[in-house]
Design an enzyme around this catalytic site. Structure first.
Site, PDB file in Angstrom:
ATOM      1  N   HIS A 127       2.140   2.637 -19.614  1.00  0.00           N
ATOM      2  CA  HIS A 127       3.402   3.291 -19.981  1.00  0.00           C
ATOM      3  C   HIS A 127       3.587   3.499 -21.152  1.00  0.00           C
ATOM      4  O   HIS A 127       4.251   4.491 -21.804  1.00  0.00           O
ATOM      5  CB  HIS A 127       4.688   2.807 -19.358  1.00  0.00           C
ATOM      6  N   ASP A 164      -1.959   2.166 -10.132  1.00  0.00           N
ATOM      7  CA  ASP A 164      -0.636   1.383 -10.136  1.00  0.00           C
ATOM      8  C   ASP A 164       0.578   2.492  -9.703  1.00  0.00           C
ATOM      9  O   ASP A 164      -0.063   3.791  -9.395  1.00  0.00           O
ATOM     10  CB  ASP A 164      -0.270   1.314 -11.650  1.00  0.00           C
ATOM     11  N   HIS A 166       3.104   3.644 -10.493  1.00  0.00           N
ATOM     12  CA  HIS A 166       3.651   4.689 -11.423  1.00  0.00           C
ATOM     13  C   HIS A 166       2.651   5.488 -12.060  1.00  0.00           C
ATOM     14  O   HIS A 166       1.612   4.729 -12.467  1.00  0.00           O
ATOM     15  CB  HIS A 166       4.560   3.780 -12.225  1.00  0.00           C
ATOM     16  N   ASP A 245       1.631  -2.782  -7.509  1.00  0.00           N
ATOM     17  CA  ASP A 245       2.978  -2.395  -7.195  1.00  0.00           C
ATOM     18  C   ASP A 245       2.887  -1.113  -5.990  1.00  0.00           C
ATOM     19  O   ASP A 245       3.964  -0.727  -5.658  1.00  0.00           O
ATOM     20  CB  ASP A 245       4.049  -2.116  -8.311  1.00  0.00           C
TER      21      ASP A 245
HETATM   22 ZN   LIG Z   1       3.960   0.380 -11.986  1.00  0.00          ZN
END
Ligand SMILES: [Zn+2]
Length: 314
Positions: A127, A164, A166, A245
């Protein structure tokens, strides 16, 4: 087949706050799962070296790197970087070693000393944008590793695969104008961080997945989109932003994968790497917040990276 397990003690000392899901226990869960599954005995343990400023400043703006070095708290009072991300007295050292782990793994894979590597490091990185840390991330470790491959080793085609849950907004941001990098991210959508630009041939492949996506749809998405794009790109090195995740047990998200899916996608990437990149893969931990699922998923991922070494009877 030699698979390295790269980590550093500082990765277990960085802490955002009490009871924060991105916690040191995540590394212990992976470590324990690798020992429990007897995979640790097969891995080559390597202690990470810190990333140097020059390496960081390929992925990040100098002002942002200065900001993080200056933000490092001296007392044990955390400094908030964004609403989700804070630094304690160990964070700078941990973030430097997380990025340094991936760069070192790239060096060793390129030198032929190892076939592939898993970096058990935190804070995660994907991120972190060129000029902004966010979402538990300080420096974008996988991006630092990609630049190590591009600049030090003069590669011209590096693929980053990010599974991931996200979207890897930081990696997308850093490589938006970089023709030598293919960034491929699958992620729950709509969901944090609400990013994901249009696809660009040979440059960017975003694969949004709706809440509740399970094994079959996940695998179909990779078979239809990710793998053909990778095959066409012919990467000289595959980097993996390995977040776990998207596991059905994860408390932060709503995809429904399990360990077998992480093993499957790893095995497929191993095949593509074998065909195009002489097997060269460097994987680095991103998310994964249910400790049991994280440990089992990371072990399943590492078992595939070990290949035949972990499957002597096959
Ligand atoms: Zn994540």
């Amino acid at each position: 087949m030699t698979t390295a397990y790269i980590t550093h003690p500082s990765t277990e000392q960085h802490k955002i706050s009490e009871n924060h899901p991105e916690c040191p226990e995540r590394i212990w869960a992976i470590h324990d799962a690798l020992i429990g599954s007897r995979l640790m005995d097969l891995l080559l343990p390597i202690t990470a070296a810190p990333a140097q400023r020059a390496q960081l400043e390929l992925a990040h703006g100098k002002d942002y790197v200065d900001f993080i070095f200056a933000a490092q708290p001296t007392a044990d009072q955390p400094v908030q970087i964004d609403p989700d991300t804070a630094m304690n007295t160990h964070t700078l050292e941990a973030a430097l070693h997380a990025a340094g782990a991936v760069a070192l793994a790239v060096d060793k894979v390129m030198a032929g000393e190892i076939n592939n590597a898993f970096c058990a490091v935190r804070p995660p990185g994907h991120h972190a944008e060129r000029n902004r840390g966010m979402g538990f991330c300080i420096f974008n470790s996988i991006a630092v590793g990609a630049y190590q491959a591009l600049e030090k080793h003069q590669l011209s085609r590096v693929a980053i695969v990010d599974f991931d849950v996200h979207h890897g907004n930081g990696s997308e941001d850093i490589f938006q104008d970089e023709a030598r990098v293919l960034f491929c991210s699958s992620y729950q959508h709509p969901f944090y961080p609400y990013s994901g630009g249009a696809n660009v041939e040979n440059r960017r492949l975003n694969i949004p997945l709706t809440s509740g996506t399970a094994s079959q749809q996940f695998r179909e998405a990779y078979e239809q989109h990710c793998f053909p794009t990778l095959e066409a790109f012919k990467p000289e090195l595959i980097l993996i932003s390995a977040g776990f995740d998207a596991h059905t047990a994860d408390p932060l998200a709503s995809l429904c994968l399990d360990e077998a899916d992480f093993a499957w996608v790893t095995a497929q990437l191993m095949q593509i790497a074998a065909k195009n990149a002489d097997g060269k893969i460097v994987s680095s931990l991103e998310g994964g917040y249910e400790l049991g699922a994280l440990g089992r998923s990371a072990a399943a991922h590492v078992k595939e990276l070990l290949g035949a070494a972990a499957k002597p009877s096959e």
